[in-house]
Design a protein around this motif. Structure first.
Motif, PDB file in Angstrom:
ATOM      1  N   VAL A  54       0.837  -1.133  -0.130  1.00  0.00           N
ATOM      2  CA  VAL A  54      -0.248   0.101  -0.127  1.00  0.00           C
ATOM      3  C   VAL A  54       0.825   1.258   0.024  1.00  0.00           C
ATOM      4  O   VAL A  54       1.885   1.253   0.918  1.00  0.00           O
ATOM      5  N   ALA A  55       0.552   2.036  -0.871  1.00  0.00           N
ATOM      6  CA  ALA A  55       1.332   3.365  -0.917  1.00  0.00           C
ATOM      7  C   ALA A  55       0.255   4.546  -0.478  1.00  0.00           C
ATOM      8  O   ALA A  55      -0.675   4.602  -1.181  1.00  0.00           O
ATOM      9  N   PHE A  56       0.625   5.370   0.366  1.00  0.00           N
ATOM     10  CA  PHE A  56      -0.398   6.281   1.008  1.00  0.00           C
ATOM     11  C   PHE A  56      -0.179   7.663   0.190  1.00  0.00           C
ATOM     12  O   PHE A  56       0.962   8.144   0.190  1.00  0.00           O
ATOM     13  N   LEU A  57      -1.137   8.196  -0.327  1.00  0.00           N
ATOM     14  CA  LEU A  57      -1.024   9.527  -0.869  1.00  0.00           C
ATOM     15  C   LEU A  57      -1.941  10.516  -0.333  1.00  0.00           C
ATOM     16  O   LEU A  57      -3.098  10.293   0.069  1.00  0.00           O
ATOM     17  N   ASN A  58      -1.339  11.719  -0.054  1.00  0.00           N
ATOM     18  CA  ASN A  58      -2.040  12.794   0.259  1.00  0.00           C
ATOM     19  C   ASN A  58      -2.743  13.536  -0.710  1.00  0.00           C
ATOM     20  O   ASN A  58      -4.029  13.886  -0.252  1.00  0.00           O
ATOM     21  N   GLN A  59      -2.556  13.500  -1.771  1.00  0.00           N
ATOM     22  CA  GLN A  59      -3.171  14.071  -2.877  1.00  0.00           C
ATOM     23  C   GLN A  59      -2.690  13.693  -4.316  1.00  0.00           C
ATOM     24  O   GLN A  59      -1.663  13.047  -4.335  1.00  0.00           O
ATOM     25  N   GLY A  60      -3.229  14.143  -5.246  1.00  0.00           N
ATOM     26  CA  GLY A  60      -2.746  13.941  -6.782  1.00  0.00           C
ATOM     27  C   GLY A  60      -2.946  12.556  -7.238  1.00  0.00           C
ATOM     28  O   GLY A  60      -2.238  11.964  -8.047  1.00  0.00           O
ATOM     29  N   MET A  61      -4.060  11.620  -6.625  1.00  0.00           N
ATOM     30  CA  MET A  61      -4.129  10.331  -6.970  1.00  0.00           C
ATOM     31  C   MET A  61      -4.367  10.284  -8.922  1.00  0.00           C
ATOM     32  O   MET A  61      -3.539   9.408  -9.340  1.00  0.00           O
ATOM     33  N   VAL A  62      -5.348  11.083  -9.055  1.00  0.00           N
ATOM     34  CA  VAL A  62      -5.725  11.203 -10.480  1.00  0.00           C
ATOM     35  C   VAL A  62      -4.508  11.620 -11.368  1.00  0.00           C
ATOM     36  O   VAL A  62      -4.053  10.901 -12.411  1.00  0.00           O
ATOM     37  N   GLU A  63      -3.691  12.516 -11.018  1.00  0.00           N
ATOM     38  CA  GLU A  63      -2.483  12.980 -11.651  1.00  0.00           C
ATOM     39  C   GLU A  63      -1.442  12.050 -11.856  1.00  0.00           C
ATOM     40  O   GLU A  63      -0.778  11.781 -12.941  1.00  0.00           O
ATOM     41  N   ARG A  64      -1.377  11.290 -10.911  1.00  0.00           N
ATOM     42  CA  ARG A  64      -0.380  10.251 -10.834  1.00  0.00           C
ATOM     43  C   ARG A  64      -0.794   9.059 -11.661  1.00  0.00           C
ATOM     44  O   ARG A  64       0.107   8.325 -12.489  1.00  0.00           O
ATOM     45  N   LEU A  65      -1.584   8.616 -11.466  1.00  0.00           N
ATOM     46  CA  LEU A  65      -2.211   7.480 -12.460  1.00  0.00           C
ATOM     47  C   LEU A  65      -2.148   7.913 -14.073  1.00  0.00           C
ATOM     48  O   LEU A  65      -1.917   7.188 -14.828  1.00  0.00           O
ATOM     49  N   LYS A  66      -2.685   9.073 -14.096  1.00  0.00           N
ATOM     50  CA  LYS A  66      -2.430   9.637 -15.690  1.00  0.00           C
ATOM     51  C   LYS A  66      -1.176   9.734 -16.150  1.00  0.00           C
ATOM     52  O   LYS A  66      -0.801   9.283 -17.275  1.00  0.00           O
ATOM     53  N   ALA A  67      -0.209  10.138 -15.393  1.00  0.00           N
ATOM     54  CA  ALA A  67       1.178  10.504 -15.646  1.00  0.00           C
ATOM     55  C   ALA A  67       1.864   8.929 -15.784  1.00  0.00           C
ATOM     56  O   ALA A  67       2.595   8.615 -16.847  1.00  0.00           O
ATOM     57  N   GLU A  68       1.577   7.953 -14.963  1.00  0.00           N
ATOM     58  CA  GLU A  68       2.120   6.579 -15.258  1.00  0.00           C
ATOM     59  C   GLU A  68       1.262   5.905 -16.442  1.00  0.00           C
ATOM     60  O   GLU A  68       2.092   4.889 -16.944  1.00  0.00           O
ATOM     61  N   GLY A  69       0.183   6.318 -16.707  1.00  0.00           N
ATOM     62  CA  GLY A  69      -0.343   5.644 -17.852  1.00  0.00           C
ATOM     63  C   GLY A  69      -0.365   3.981 -17.682  1.00  0.00           C
ATOM     64  O   GLY A  69      -0.601   3.392 -16.792  1.00  0.00           O
ATOM     65  N   ALA A  70      -0.248   3.323 -18.895  1.00  0.00           N
ATOM     66  CA  ALA A  70      -0.042   1.849 -18.851  1.00  0.00           C
ATOM     67  C   ALA A  70       0.922   1.123 -18.115  1.00  0.00           C
ATOM     68  O   ALA A  70       0.937   0.016 -17.931  1.00  0.00           O
ATOM     69  N   ARG A  71       1.974   2.033 -17.613  1.00  0.00           N
ATOM     70  CA  ARG A  71       3.103   1.420 -16.857  1.00  0.00           C
ATOM     71  C   ARG A  71       2.720   1.637 -15.178  1.00  0.00           C
ATOM     72  O   ARG A  71       3.596   1.257 -14.540  1.00  0.00           O
TER      73      ARG A  71
END
Length: 337
Positions: A54-71
């Motif tokens: 589990v990785a805990f995020l304070n914010q920015g989950m959508v931005e992270r997932l979009k930046a990572e994309g298929a990887r």
């Protein structure tokens, strides 16, 4: 322990990859604090032998997932509030999940009609009322809060906060645009002070005699009772479950979704189905002082002691859809001004 719990708050891609190694069987991004997730992860690993990171995020989950994309290494995302669940779906970073287990365990009002998110626990947006200055039966509906008798007696956090935006969206669902504007203006006219602070701060203000009632989420009562300083605040109030005149008590939800890239989809589905189980809902609800979304799973003794109520049955995606219009109305009446 077989699981690895990462207290990762940074938002960079490199951090996410480092925090969620490829060797894990299921990788989770969570807005929920690690200590609240740990009992669930441990129970799942003990039962299945599947390793969860589990990785805990304070914010920015959508931005992270979009930046990572298929990887992206993320398989499952855990978050709170319908707005954040809807944001994930709207951003295209989740995927539909067809599961008979999830459909059976989670009522339709607490899951996405497109099966892209699923509720785990729910909370009510209620009224905290002074035990000394508010009599039983003085507040029974959200509409009651516009009564001039409450002038100078209501405290709340900012109207633009996501919890109050969701409540206003529920008002919009029940009363339409004009009725919602009138409701916001009525509540604003009764405020004891400019909206500020968080839900706990409002209860502190009731304890201090600065106001008599406030909006709040139910779980804060449990959290305050666990805090030595805040316990006296909590003991100065009681929980009232208001309803809409043509509905029930406004609900919000914590929930889960499968990430679009999900490299470990099969094990991720097993984890999601476990989280929806009676066992996991009981563990989770007790840890966060919330209600299991499955009505067959009993509340904890503490939460049960706060009384019973009838939840509003509107699907939360309808609330999410109305949030932009609700926020606009909050700004039009200058609720926080």
């Amino acid at each position: 322990m077989n699981f690895r719990l990462s207290l990762t708050a940074a938002l960079g891609l490199a951090t996410a990859v480092t925090a969620l190694p490829a060797s894990a069987d299921v990788n989770v991004y969570s807005y929920r604090q690690p200590e609240l997730i740990e009992p669930l992860v441990q129970a799942f690993t003990d039962k299945t032998g599947i390793d969860v990171n589990v990785a805990f995020l304070n914010q920015g989950m959508v931005e992270r997932l979009k930046a990572e994309g298929a990887r992206s290494p993320a398989d499952v995302v855990l978050t709170v509030d319908i707005s954040r669940l809807a944001e994930l779906v709207e951003a295209g970073v989740t995927q539909p999940v067809e599961s008979a287990v999830l459909a059976e365990q989670i009522p339709a009002a607490f899951r996405d009609p497109g099966n892209e998110w699923f509720g785990l626990t729910s909370r009510a947006r209620i009224v905290y009322a002074s035990k000394e200055r508010v009599a039983d039966g003085e507040v029974t509906t959200y509409e009651d809060l516009t009564d001039p008798k409450w002038k100078g007696r209501i405290c709340t956090r900012p109207g633009t906060h996501s919890y109050n935006v969701s409540l206003t969206a529920a008002v919009l669902h029940h009363h339409g645009e004009e009725g919602t504007r009138e409701w916001l203006e009525g509540v604003k006219a009764n405020l004891a002070r400019k909206p500020q602070g968080n839900d706990r701060a409002q209860v502190k203000s009731i304890w201090a005699g600065e106001c008599d009632i406030s909006f709040g989420n139910t779980y804060y009562m449990g959290a305050m009772l666990e805090d030595e300083e805040q316990k006296q605040w909590a003991e100065s109030v009681r929980i009232i479950y208001p309803s809409f005149e043509n509905g029930g008590t406004h609900m919000n939800v914590s929930g889960m979704a499968m990430a679009k890239a999900a490299p470990n989809r099969d094990d991720a589905l097993k984890f999601m189905e476990f989280l929806a189980s009676d066992e996991a809902q009981k563990i989770y609800a007790e840890a966060v002082y919330e209600f299991p979304v499955n009505p067959d799973v009993p509340n904890s003794a503490l939460v049960g002691s706060w009384g019973s109520f009838t939840p509003d049955d509107v699907n939360l995606m309808e609330i999410a859809r109305l949030r932009p219009e609700a926020l606009k109305l909050i700004q039009v009446v200058d609720f926080d001004g």
